[in-house]
Every structure is written in structure tokens, then in C-alpha cells.
Design an enzyme around this catalytic site. Structure first.
Site, PDB file in Angstrom:
ATOM      1  N   ASN A  13       0.859  -1.188   0.000  1.00  0.00           N
ATOM      2  CA  ASN A  13       0.000   0.000   0.000  1.00  0.00           C
ATOM      3  C   ASN A  13       0.894   1.236   0.000  1.00  0.00           C
ATOM      4  O   ASN A  13       1.493   1.566   1.022  1.00  0.00           O
ATOM      5  CB  ASN A  13      -0.908  -0.023   1.241  1.00  0.00           C
ATOM      6  CG  ASN A  13      -1.722   1.254   1.372  1.00  0.00           C
ATOM      7  OD1 ASN A  13      -1.811   2.054   0.432  1.00  0.00           O
ATOM      8  ND2 ASN A  13      -2.318   1.459   2.529  1.00  0.00           N
ATOM      9  N   LYS A  15       0.097   4.331  -0.293  1.00  0.00           N
ATOM     10  CA  LYS A  15      -0.474   5.560   0.280  1.00  0.00           C
ATOM     11  C   LYS A  15      -0.206   6.733  -0.680  1.00  0.00           C
ATOM     12  O   LYS A  15      -0.258   6.551  -1.877  1.00  0.00           O
ATOM     13  CB  LYS A  15       0.070   5.779   1.698  1.00  0.00           C
ATOM     14  CG  LYS A  15      -0.077   4.501   2.549  1.00  0.00           C
ATOM     15  CD  LYS A  15       0.244   4.668   3.992  1.00  0.00           C
ATOM     16  CE  LYS A  15       0.015   3.331   4.704  1.00  0.00           C
ATOM     17  NZ  LYS A  15       0.216   3.409   6.141  1.00  0.00           N
ATOM     18  N   HIS A 100      -9.198   1.537   5.127  1.00  0.00           N
ATOM     19  CA  HIS A 100      -7.909   1.702   5.794  1.00  0.00           C
ATOM     20  C   HIS A 100      -8.087   2.659   6.974  1.00  0.00           C
ATOM     21  O   HIS A 100      -8.866   3.610   6.896  1.00  0.00           O
ATOM     22  CB  HIS A 100      -6.869   2.245   4.820  1.00  0.00           C
ATOM     23  CG  HIS A 100      -5.482   2.177   5.378  1.00  0.00           C
ATOM     24  ND1 HIS A 100      -5.011   3.086   6.293  1.00  0.00           N
ATOM     25  CD2 HIS A 100      -4.495   1.281   5.186  1.00  0.00           C
ATOM     26  CE1 HIS A 100      -3.775   2.749   6.631  1.00  0.00           C
ATOM     27  NE2 HIS A 100      -3.433   1.664   5.972  1.00  0.00           N
ATOM     28  N   GLU A 102      -6.421   5.006   8.001  1.00  0.00           N
ATOM     29  CA  GLU A 102      -6.183   6.422   7.684  1.00  0.00           C
ATOM     30  C   GLU A 102      -7.416   7.055   7.045  1.00  0.00           C
ATOM     31  O   GLU A 102      -7.685   8.241   7.241  1.00  0.00           O
ATOM     32  CB  GLU A 102      -4.944   6.535   6.776  1.00  0.00           C
ATOM     33  CG  GLU A 102      -3.670   6.253   7.566  1.00  0.00           C
ATOM     34  CD  GLU A 102      -2.526   5.670   6.756  1.00  0.00           C
ATOM     35  OE1 GLU A 102      -2.582   5.727   5.505  1.00  0.00           O
ATOM     36  OE2 GLU A 102      -1.577   5.159   7.375  1.00  0.00           O
ATOM     37  N   GLU A 172      -4.945  -4.553  10.733  1.00  0.00           N
ATOM     38  CA  GLU A 172      -3.880  -3.576  10.928  1.00  0.00           C
ATOM     39  C   GLU A 172      -4.124  -2.827  12.241  1.00  0.00           C
ATOM     40  O   GLU A 172      -4.913  -1.868  12.264  1.00  0.00           O
ATOM     41  CB  GLU A 172      -3.854  -2.563   9.778  1.00  0.00           C
ATOM     42  CG  GLU A 172      -3.605  -3.176   8.419  1.00  0.00           C
ATOM     43  CD  GLU A 172      -3.035  -2.160   7.435  1.00  0.00           C
ATOM     44  OE1 GLU A 172      -2.013  -2.463   6.823  1.00  0.00           O
ATOM     45  OE2 GLU A 172      -3.610  -1.064   7.300  1.00  0.00           O
ATOM     46  N   GLY A 178       3.026   2.497  10.665  1.00  0.00           N
ATOM     47  CA  GLY A 178       3.985   3.582  10.473  1.00  0.00           C
ATOM     48  C   GLY A 178       4.742   3.959  11.732  1.00  0.00           C
ATOM     49  O   GLY A 178       5.402   4.998  11.783  1.00  0.00           O
ATOM     50  N   SER A 217       3.950  -2.005  10.216  1.00  0.00           N
ATOM     51  CA  SER A 217       5.405  -2.056  10.414  1.00  0.00           C
ATOM     52  C   SER A 217       6.023  -3.399  10.037  1.00  0.00           C
ATOM     53  O   SER A 217       6.989  -3.851  10.659  1.00  0.00           O
ATOM     54  CB  SER A 217       5.767  -1.686  11.856  1.00  0.00           C
ATOM     55  OG  SER A 217       5.373  -0.339  12.131  1.00  0.00           O
ATOM     56  N   GLY A 238       3.064  -0.987   4.238  1.00  0.00           N
ATOM     57  CA  GLY A 238       3.180   0.421   3.870  1.00  0.00           C
ATOM     58  C   GLY A 238       4.620   0.765   3.541  1.00  0.00           C
ATOM     59  O   GLY A 238       5.109   0.527   2.435  1.00  0.00           O
TER      60      GLY A 238
HETATM   61  P1  13P Z   1       3.442   0.498   7.592  1.00  0.00           P
HETATM   62  O1  13P Z   1       3.895  -0.811   6.984  1.00  0.00           O
HETATM   63  O2  13P Z   1       4.197   1.672   7.050  1.00  0.00           O
HETATM   64  O3  13P Z   1       3.384   0.432   9.081  1.00  0.00           O
HETATM   65  O4  13P Z   1       1.931   0.738   7.089  1.00  0.00           O
HETATM   66  C1  13P Z   1       1.014  -0.294   7.226  1.00  0.00           C
HETATM   67  C2  13P Z   1      -0.199   0.057   6.469  1.00  0.00           C
HETATM   68  O5  13P Z   1      -0.949   0.947   6.860  1.00  0.00           O
HETATM   69  C3  13P Z   1      -0.470  -0.672   5.222  1.00  0.00           C
HETATM   70  O6  13P Z   1      -1.764  -0.422   4.771  1.00  0.00           O
END
Ligand code: 13P
Length: 256
Positions: A13, A15, A100, A102, A172, A178, A217, A238
């Protein structure tokens, strides 16, 4: 591996990252690096809308799938700024990330909205990846299972039972996204086993075949132990999906 009912799945992903040129270069470099693993693992990247065409161009004839990061609920209509599932299918997109954290946080996406988006994606011919997961406050308050139950049950509520296995669920935990704070392999397995059991309340066959991914992560140095959980079918990645070498290493880990 062949008798296993579920193929591993590694999804990147991106983003709000990567221009069209960066997208094209990434996919062109990734495809040959993962070609040998394609017999064992499904691989997808999720670029921004404006880079989907560049990704699809570069991915043509390879094993790399291209997903969108969200979509509108309606197939068409007066919804300024939205992109619909049939539009994504029209350009050749394979799947779509839905709900997601976010988007739940920044754009107010609710379980009620997702209950409509997940079947809308399926109906149009997209593979939905429904994201669920608790916040740190919810986990600390002992509310994780209640939160997941709500997100999974409502997100899948309008999916016909015989199509449950076509959905992918990504767990997640918000506190691991992140932050570099990855869930322990035990925490990931426990949550994914719980998600699968929730699907099992609807359909035992669906629960055996539905793919559930961990996200938060995931990096090349922690992937193997997380992916070892019996209910962990892959990862939604991510940060580590933005570098070809890292993402290719994750695909290799999933293929093992
Ligand atoms: P990270 O791998 O950067 O923690 O992000 C995870 C994520 O939100 C994937 O959709």
C-alpha cells in the site's frame, strides 16, 4: 504448500507516494524479481489513482497485480471527486483497499459505509481488501475483540455467504501503522485467528478459504516470524513496500 487452501498474499500500500515515473520504474524492476515466486504467492501494489495507468502498463504480462487504495460507494452519479468500482475495473485494476484506518480517521469512513463498499467492489469484479484493527486505547481497555467483531461483521454483512472467500481481510492494529512498533507474532496470530473465527460464524467453508493479512510495520527482518502464524496469509505493507529490494524480500519471505 499445494494442499494449503490459501495462497499467500503480499500487498504493498503506497499511500500518497510515488509519481507516475516512479511507479513505472518500480513495477518494471519488481516484476522480474518476483517472477519466480509467483507460483506460490500473489503480489499486488496499490498506487495513487493518478498512477494506476502507469502501474498497469508496467505490470502487463507480469504476475504483479494493481489495486486502488479506495473507491466510491456508488457505481456512478453526482459524487464529486469519487472514483467508482466499475471505473477501476474499466482501467484494469484488480482489487481495492477499503476502510484503511487512515481513511476511517481522515475521511470519516464508517463500518456502515464499508458494509456497502465491500459488496459493491465484488459486484463490479474487484477484489476487496477490508481493513480492520483496534487503536491503542481500545487494546488497553480490553476492547480489541469487540472492535474487531463490529468491523468484520458489519464490513462483511452484505456480502453473500458464498462470496465471503473472495474478500481479503487485513488486520492492521492502528498502533503498529507507520510506528515501527510491529505486533508480536503471537498478537498477530491471535487477532487473525479471531478474524477467521468471526467469518466462521457465517460460513465454515468461507473461513477456511478467506485470506487474512497482517499489516503494521512489516519489514524484511520481521516478516518471517509474523508470516509463520497458521492464520497469517500474508501482509499489507506500507513503508517497506516503497523500496523494490525490501518489497521483493517480503514477497520471497511469503513464498517460503
Ligand atoms: P506500515 O507498513 O508503514 O506500518 O503501514 C502499514 C499500512 O498501513 C499498510 O496499509
Amino acid at each position: 504448500m499445494s494442499e494449503h487452501p490459501r495462497r499467500p498474499y503480499m500487498v504493498g500500500n503506497w499511500k500518497m507516494h510515488k509519481t507516475r515515473a516512479e511507479t513505472r520504474d518500480f513495477v518494471a524492476e519488481l516484476a522480474p524479481r518476483v517472477a519466480d515466486h509467483a507460483a506460490y504467492v500473489d503480489v499486488a501494489v496499490c498506487p495513487a489513482f493518478v498512477s494506476l495507468a502507469a502501474a498497469l502498463d508496467a505490470a502487463r504480462g507480469t504476475a504483479v497485480r494493481v489495486h486502488a487504495q479506495t473507491m466510491g460507494r456508488a457505481p456512478q452519479g453526482a459524487h464529486t471527486g469519487e472514483v467508482s468500482a466499475p471505473m477501476l475495473v474499466d482501467v484494469g485494476v484488480h482489487g481495492v483497499v477499503l476502510g484503511h484506518s487512515e481513511r476511517r480517521r481522515d475521511d470519516g469512513e464508517t463500518d456502515r459505509l464499508l458494509a456497502e463498499k465491500v459488496p459493491a467492489a465484488l459486484e463490479a469484479g474487484l477484489e476487496p481488501i477490508l481493513c480492520v484493527g483496534e487503536t491503542e486505547e481500545e487494546r488497553d481497555a480490553g476492547e480489541m475483540e469487540r472492535r474487531l467483531r463490529h468491523q468484520v461483521q458489519e464490513g462483511l454483512e452484505l456480502v453473500p455467504t458464498e462470496r465471503l472467500a473472495e474478500v481479503v481481510v487485513a488486520y492492521e492494529p492502528v498502533w503498529a501503522i507507520g510506528t515501527g512498533r510491529v505486533a508480536t507474532p503471537e498478537q498477530a496470530q491471535e487477532a487473525l485467528g479471531f478474524v477467521r473465527a468471526l467469518v466462521g460464524d457465517r460460513s465454515r467453508a468461507g473461513a477456511e478459504r478467506i485470506r487474512v493479512l497482517y499489516g503494521g510495520s512489516v519489514k524484511p527482518d520481521n516478516a518471517a516470524e509474523i508470516l509463520a502464524g497458521p492464520d497469517v496469509d500474508g501482509a499489507l505493507v506500507g513503508g517497506a513496500s516503497l523500496e523494490v529490494a525490501d518489497f521483493a524480500a517480503l514477497v520471497a519471505a511469503a513464498a517460503r
